[in-house]
Structure formats: structure tokens, C-alpha cells
Design a protein around this motif. Structure first.
Motif, PDB file in Angstrom:
ATOM      1  N   ALA A 227      43.873  24.316   5.882  1.00 22.39           N
ATOM      2  CA  ALA A 227      42.883  24.817   7.415  1.00 22.39           C
ATOM      3  C   ALA A 227      42.324  25.796   7.022  1.00 22.39           C
ATOM      4  CB  ALA A 227      44.200  25.598   8.464  1.00 22.39           C
ATOM      5  N   VAL A 228      42.601  26.385   5.926  1.00 22.48           N
ATOM      6  CA  VAL A 228      40.961  27.636   5.657  1.00 22.48           C
ATOM      7  C   VAL A 228      40.129  26.525   4.145  1.00 22.48           C
ATOM      8  CG1 VAL A 228      41.086  29.521   3.715  1.00 22.48           C
ATOM      9  CG2 VAL A 228      42.818  28.942   5.537  1.00 22.48           C
ATOM     10  N   THR A 229      40.757  25.387   3.468  1.00 20.60           N
ATOM     11  CA  THR A 229      40.038  24.807   2.550  1.00 20.60           C
ATOM     12  C   THR A 229      39.517  23.451   2.961  1.00 20.60           C
ATOM     13  OG1 THR A 229      41.521  24.354   1.487  1.00 20.60           O
ATOM     14  CG2 THR A 229      40.445  26.815   0.539  1.00 20.60           C
ATOM     15  N   ASP A 230      40.473  22.666   4.086  1.00 19.92           N
ATOM     16  CA  ASP A 230      40.106  21.353   4.033  1.00 19.92           C
ATOM     17  C   ASP A 230      38.643  21.020   4.127  1.00 19.92           C
ATOM     18  OD1 ASP A 230      41.064  18.970   4.094  1.00 19.92           O
ATOM     19  OD2 ASP A 230      41.998  18.906   6.098  1.00 19.92           O
ATOM     20  N   GLY A 231      38.033  19.617   3.579  1.00 19.00           N
ATOM     21  CA  GLY A 231      36.361  19.316   3.666  1.00 19.00           C
ATOM     22  C   GLY A 231      35.676  20.125   3.195  1.00 19.00           C
ATOM     23  N   THR A 232      36.120  21.537   2.001  1.00 16.75           N
ATOM     24  CA  THR A 232      34.813  22.394   1.749  1.00 16.75           C
ATOM     25  C   THR A 232      34.850  22.103  -0.016  1.00 16.75           C
ATOM     26  OG1 THR A 232      36.642  24.001   1.015  1.00 16.75           O
ATOM     27  CG2 THR A 232      35.827  24.069   2.792  1.00 16.75           C
ATOM     28  N   PRO A 233      33.839  22.586  -0.556  1.00 14.32           N
ATOM     29  CA  PRO A 233      34.139  21.643  -1.650  1.00 14.32           C
ATOM     30  C   PRO A 233      34.487  22.600  -3.106  1.00 14.32           C
ATOM     31  CG  PRO A 233      31.407  22.585  -1.195  1.00 14.32           C
ATOM     32  CD  PRO A 233      32.833  23.110  -0.281  1.00 14.32           C
ATOM     33  N   VAL A 234      35.806  24.033  -2.324  1.00 16.96           N
ATOM     34  CA  VAL A 234      36.507  24.013  -3.228  1.00 16.96           C
ATOM     35  C   VAL A 234      37.948  23.817  -2.556  1.00 16.96           C
ATOM     36  CG1 VAL A 234      34.618  25.925  -3.601  1.00 16.96           C
ATOM     37  CG2 VAL A 234      36.423  26.396  -1.975  1.00 16.96           C
ATOM     38  N   MET A 235      38.013  22.620  -2.499  1.00 11.13           N
ATOM     39  CA  MET A 235      39.475  22.508  -1.849  1.00 11.13           C
ATOM     40  C   MET A 235      40.837  23.014  -2.918  1.00 11.13           C
ATOM     41  SD  MET A 235      41.544  19.154   0.323  1.00 11.13           S
ATOM     42  CE  MET A 235      40.586  17.763  -0.350  1.00 11.13           C
ATOM     43  N   LEU A 236      40.246  22.151  -4.287  1.00 14.50           N
ATOM     44  CA  LEU A 236      41.035  21.868  -5.221  1.00 14.50           C
ATOM     45  C   LEU A 236      40.384  23.086  -6.339  1.00 14.50           C
ATOM     46  CD1 LEU A 236      40.778  18.161  -5.836  1.00 14.50           C
ATOM     47  CD2 LEU A 236      42.880  19.856  -4.970  1.00 14.50           C
ATOM     48  N   PRO A 237      41.599  23.765  -6.913  1.00 18.28           N
ATOM     49  CA  PRO A 237      41.162  25.498  -7.237  1.00 18.28           C
ATOM     50  C   PRO A 237      40.801  24.996  -8.825  1.00 18.28           C
ATOM     51  CG  PRO A 237      43.240  25.465  -6.315  1.00 18.28           C
ATOM     52  CD  PRO A 237      43.322  24.046  -5.712  1.00 18.28           C
ATOM     53  N   GLU A 238      41.086  23.203  -9.437  1.00 21.48           N
ATOM     54  CA  GLU A 238      40.469  23.317 -10.315  1.00 21.48           C
ATOM     55  C   GLU A 238      39.144  22.540 -10.706  1.00 21.48           C
ATOM     56  OE1 GLU A 238      41.508  25.312 -12.788  1.00 21.48           O
ATOM     57  OE2 GLU A 238      41.980  26.793 -11.820  1.00 21.48           O
ATOM     58  N   LYS A 239      39.182  21.985  -9.328  1.00 20.25           N
ATOM     59  CA  LYS A 239      38.006  21.256  -9.299  1.00 20.25           C
ATOM     60  C   LYS A 239      36.564  21.121  -8.663  1.00 20.25           C
ATOM     61  CE  LYS A 239      40.559  17.467 -11.554  1.00 20.25           C
ATOM     62  NZ  LYS A 239      40.143  16.881 -11.895  1.00 20.25           N
ATOM     63  N   GLY A 240      35.173  20.686  -8.829  1.00 22.77           N
ATOM     64  CA  GLY A 240      34.364  20.967  -8.276  1.00 22.77           C
ATOM     65  C   GLY A 240      33.668  22.149  -8.876  1.00 22.77           C
ATOM     66  N   PRO A 241      32.059  22.450  -7.300  1.00 27.48           N
ATOM     67  CA  PRO A 241      31.736  23.912  -8.392  1.00 27.48           C
ATOM     68  C   PRO A 241      32.100  25.335  -9.121  1.00 27.48           C
ATOM     69  CG  PRO A 241      31.115  23.267  -5.972  1.00 27.48           C
ATOM     70  CD  PRO A 241      32.391  22.404  -6.275  1.00 27.48           C
ATOM     71  N   LEU A 242      33.253  24.892  -7.954  1.00 24.30           N
ATOM     72  CA  LEU A 242      33.518  26.736  -8.600  1.00 24.30           C
ATOM     73  C   LEU A 242      35.248  26.651  -9.592  1.00 24.30           C
ATOM     74  CD1 LEU A 242      32.746  28.796  -5.587  1.00 24.30           C
ATOM     75  CD2 LEU A 242      31.372  28.831  -7.998  1.00 24.30           C
ATOM     76  N   ALA A 243      35.380  25.356 -10.112  1.00 23.04           N
ATOM     77  CA  ALA A 243      36.595  24.962 -10.542  1.00 23.04           C
ATOM     78  C   ALA A 243      37.067  26.586 -11.470  1.00 23.04           C
ATOM     79  CB  ALA A 243      37.133  23.755 -11.464  1.00 23.04           C
ATOM     80  N   GLY A 244      38.452  26.255 -11.457  1.00 26.17           N
ATOM     81  CA  GLY A 244      38.850  28.571 -12.367  1.00 26.17           C
ATOM     82  C   GLY A 244      38.370  28.953 -12.203  1.00 26.17           C
ATOM     83  N   LYS A 245      37.522  29.583 -10.905  1.00 31.87           N
ATOM     84  CA  LYS A 245      36.485  30.564 -10.822  1.00 31.87           C
ATOM     85  C   LYS A 245      37.422  31.913 -10.177  1.00 31.87           C
ATOM     86  CE  LYS A 245      32.745  29.819 -12.819  1.00 31.87           C
ATOM     87  NZ  LYS A 245      32.511  30.243 -13.556  1.00 31.87           N
ATOM     88  N   GLY A 246      38.922  31.386 -10.072  1.00 32.23           N
ATOM     89  CA  GLY A 246      39.287  31.914  -9.260  1.00 32.23           C
ATOM     90  C   GLY A 246      39.380  32.106  -7.841  1.00 32.23           C
ATOM     91  N   VAL A 247      40.905  32.696  -7.135  1.00 30.93           N
ATOM     92  CA  VAL A 247      41.254  32.654  -5.328  1.00 30.93           C
ATOM     93  C   VAL A 247      40.003  33.569  -4.780  1.00 30.93           C
ATOM     94  CG1 VAL A 247      42.079  32.931  -3.436  1.00 30.93           C
ATOM     95  CG2 VAL A 247      43.108  32.033  -5.350  1.00 30.93           C
TER      96      VAL A 247
END
Length: 247
Positions: A150-170
Motif C-alpha cells: 500500500a506504501v510502495t506499489d506502482g512506484t520505482p522503489v517497490m523492490l528494495p534491490e531493483k530500480g533507480p535507488l537499488a540498495g540505497k536503504g529504506v
């Protein structure tokens, strides 16, 4: 002055015998009952003494077999700080401490315990990410993280280790979608390694671990992530660092 706790005295005496080489590396110690008789204390006292020596890395427990002298290992310090992500520190760091492997699954129904921590309904969909943190290529910490979709669905950061901020932390990932993290609550507890945890960490089943229940909240008090972190006591010591407000 207060008298030293009996288990500390037994641990000190037993540790001195181990260091002196009375039992060789890999050799099995006498049973708890024999040690209790030798030192004139109860079995619970020798159990606490042995547990302490396991934490210090002198001994290792093997389920159904007994307690053995282990190969000495240096314990790395893990500093958990309000200023940023946990970090590894030691007098001399070895290898690439802080590397990790991760695997995420989407649309995982929240079990009851996780739902309560995230203030969502049982079965609400989450992203679950399992981590193995590495030092010198060896696993030294496990973590299982849950984030409400409900917080991250449909955003580029839905997967913590994928996308533009992969591995950047919560904190950084949430900030990028307009969610400001305000509070992190950690509840540490001593525990025994499950068989699955022991296999992943390369330790004995039932060895002592530190289990940290962490929950991260935004400025409105809404939980946006919760995680269970498992750290083997024989390999790491955990220190908490806090800033002091001088006003």
C-alpha cells in the motif's frame, strides 16, 4: 563489595583451562553435570557459564552431541547508529564487509505477527525481501524485511534491490516517493539459531544469536517497514551509538 555471580566465576575458571590447552581445539568438554559437580554448583550455573564462553567464541554447541572447543574467531563489531545504516568496524577490517545478497517477493500476504507490527490487516499484500549480509564472502547476518505494498506499489522503489535507488536503504527510498522516515525502533533479544538460520550462517544449530526486531515509522507514526535481523553472537558484537543533544 557484591560477590561475583557464580556463573561468572565458573566461566572465568573454565575459560582459563581452555586457554591453557587442557582441552584441544575440537575436543568435547565434560558434561554440564560433571562440571557442576566439579565446581560445586547447580547445572543451571554451568549452563550459563558455558553459554557465556560460547558467546565469547571459546566453545561451540553441537545439538545432541555436546560442547566443544572451537577454533578462535575474531568478533567484528557492528555499530547500529541513528546517523545511518548499520556498519561494520574492527581494529582491522577484513575483506568487503557490508556486501549482501538479496531476494524479493511481491504480493506476499502478511502473517499475523508482521501485520500487527505494520498496523495492516492480516493477509494484506507486502514485499518480502530476504538478505544475507557478507564479510569476506561469508554470511555474518540475516534479515527478513517486510514493506506494505500500500506504501510502495506502482512506484520505482517497490523492490528494495531493483530500480533507480537499488540498495540505497529504506530512508532514501521512501523519501523519493514523498514518505519521510522519522523513527526507527529496534528490540534486541537473545535467541538460539534455528536449523535454517544455522545452515545459512555456517554456525551450529542452537548456537546463540542476537535477534533484532526493527520497525521504521514515518512522520505520521505509520510503519513503513519491519524486519527481523539475526546476528551470530560468536562472530559479531553489537554496539548502539546515540548522539547527545547538548541544548
Amino acid at each position: 563489595m557484591p560477590r561475583e555471580a557464580p556463573y561468572l566465576a565458573v566461566a572465568e575458571a573454565l575459560g582459563a583451562r581452555i586457554v591453557a590447552g587442557e582441552w584441544a581445539v575440537g575436543e568435547r568438554l565434560p558434561s554440564r553435570m560433571r562440571l557442576a559437580e566439579e565446581y560445586g554448583v547447580g547445572r543451571n550455573v554451568t549452563q550459563r557459564a558455558v553459554d557465556l564462553l560460547i558467546v565469547k567464541g571459546l566453545l561451540e554447541g553441537r545439538a545432541g552431541s555436546g560442547t566443544y572447543v572451537r577454533v578462535p574467531r575474531e568478533r567484528l563489531r557492528m555499530v547500529r547508529s541513528r546517523h545511518g545504516s548499520p556498519s561494520l568496524a574492527a581494529a582491522k577490517e577484513r575483506g568487503r564487509a557490508g556486501a549482501w545478497d538479496a531476494h524479493s517477493q511481491v504480493r506476499v500476504p502478511a502473517p499475523a505477527a508482521v501485520a500487527e507490527r505494520l498496523a495492516i490487516g492480516v493477509g494484506d499484500l507486502c514485499v518480502r525481501t530476504r538478505y544475507e549480509f557478507l564479510a569476506d564472502g561469508q554470511p555474518v547476518q540475516l534479515s527478513e524485511s517486510w514493506e506494505p505494498m500500500a506504501v510502495t506499489d506502482g512506484t520505482p522503489v517497490m523492490l528494495p534491490e531493483k530500480g533507480p535507488l537499488a540498495g540505497k536503504g529504506v530512508v532514501e527510498r521512501m523519501r523519493s516517493i514523498g514518505v519521510t522516515v522519522a523513527t526507527v525502533v529496534e528490540l534486541p533479544r537473545p535467541a538460539r539459531a534455528t536449523r535454517a538460520q544455522a545452515n545459512l550462517l555456517g554456525i551450529g544449530f542452537g548456537d546463540l544469536v542476537l535477534q533484532i526486531e526493527r520497525t521504521i515509522y514515518d512522520t505520521g507514526g505509520r510503519p513503513v517497514e519491519t524486519a527481523d535481523i539475526v546476528i551470530p553472537d560468536a562472530r559479531r558484537e553489537v554496539a548502539y551509538e546515540f548522539a547527545v543533544d547538548g541544548r
